[in-house]
Enzyme design. Sequence first.
Site, mmCIF file in Angstrom:
data_model
loop_
_atom_site.group_PDB
_atom_site.id
_atom_site.type_symbol
_atom_site.label_atom_id
_atom_site.label_comp_id
_atom_site.label_asym_id
_atom_site.label_seq_id
_atom_site.Cartn_x
_atom_site.Cartn_y
_atom_site.Cartn_z
ATOM 1 N N GLU A 253 0.886 -1.172 0.000
ATOM 2 C CA GLU A 253 0.000 0.000 0.000
ATOM 3 C C GLU A 253 0.914 1.209 0.000
ATOM 4 O O GLU A 253 1.531 1.546 1.010
ATOM 5 C CB GLU A 253 -0.913 -0.034 1.230
ATOM 6 N N CYS A 287 -2.585 8.637 3.366
ATOM 7 C CA CYS A 287 -2.273 8.303 1.972
ATOM 8 C C CYS A 287 -3.433 8.596 1.031
ATOM 9 O O CYS A 287 -3.220 8.845 -0.154
ATOM 10 C CB CYS A 287 -1.854 6.842 1.872
#
Length: 485
Positions: A253, A287
């Site tokens: 990720e 993020c």
Amino acid sequence: MNSTDIKHYSCYINGEWLDDNARDVIEVENPANNEVYATVTACTKDDVQYALESSEKAQIGWALTPANTRAQHIIEIANKLKAEREHFAKLLVMEQGKTYPEALGEVDDTITYMTYSAEAARRIQGAIFPAEQPNKRLSIYKVPYGVTVGLCAFNYPLALIGRKIGPALATGNTMIIKPHELTPTTASEFCRLVDESSLPKGVINMVSTKNAEAASLLVESPITKLISLTGSTRAGRAMYRAAAENITGLILELGGKAPFIVCEDADIDKAVEAAVISRYANCGQVCICNEMVFVDEKIADEFTEKVVKRTQQIKVGDPFAQGVHMGPNVSKFGLDRVNNLVKENVNKGAELLLGGDIPDGEYFEKGNWYAPTILGNVKGDDPTISEELFAPVMPIVKVNGFDEAVALANNREEGLSAYLYTNDYRLHQRAIDSLEVGTIFINQQIIGNIQGYHSGHKTSGTAGEDGVYGVDHYLQKRTIYLNYE
């Protein structure tokens, strides 16, 4: 702060706290004032090897443990965390700099990640298919990888532990946690809960290190079968190289650059509120945060005026204080990088509408502080657009409609998430078909549900986390052809 006030945390391997006398330490700073408030044992290469071997040994019995029993162990640790909710929230504020309400939310999220995985342990499914000959059976089992490694980013030092160990343990894997060197104290405290639980030794190990060879061993060892990394795209590329020799499994990720697209027909007030919340949460260190606004030129002036007024309401200060909305950034290095990007962008013609520097006041003379910042008159190839910010900076780009916004968004290597504000249901569907990202928020501010799926496209990652798909990534398939003649 005196040296006697500095608390020391040890690493946790095979149910033991490492002896620190012969080892170096990692100094941990409070990002609100840059004072060293804790040290953590810096593991050596031998320590990492010990963690790998003990994890490998423990995994054999752990994989054979019934799924419901594994679940009970996970729930036991989650309950211990729940009982110390306030303690861990305070630790997160000290370590990472997020506000106390945000820290409480992170503890709650960690508990949710763990309990969801525990519930999923009894729902692991294989498959049975018809064989093509008589007296034969064809079935597919799902089995654990073995030893897994969880590499955690600094923005959510506790939640990422729960997000990784939950599915790893529920599916019969063991896990070695490696926290980020900026935020290692939470991981050590979490392992205290593990040590106080009935979990077998070696099922969860934790190593913190600033030694490059030790860190490399963790991912390059043939003992490691699966790596789960939350980090930058640069780190993801390095992980690919490190995992190549042993063809180690990867869950990555990585970095994102989420566009926040506001169409001509959008509810501007709702879009403004969502844009601000989705940009400045956790000081912009998420993020999937709103990293850049693409607003239709027909409404750009109204949107910009309102978003500046709304952002001015954000109170920056002591993250423990009531009524404070944003604390410091975790990294001085990261802020210096972003401040340079902002100044470079202004030199190229962008208009500094808000912020752009350290907040005024004596309190902010120490620490990693940056005022909520907004840039107008930004172009699609400007520095604050081309680089991931991961900081409280909102660049605004005027676009000529939905198609130009999508083209700008897709003309990037990242593909983690995107936001869209429009009341045109046709654009909703076109966005689903055309935006090259793993998550789209349509008329919705930043959010995450455990039953969803968090993944990136393109260079934002491979595989993903959360939900049934996230659990499944910790399992391999094993096909059985059975002849019972």
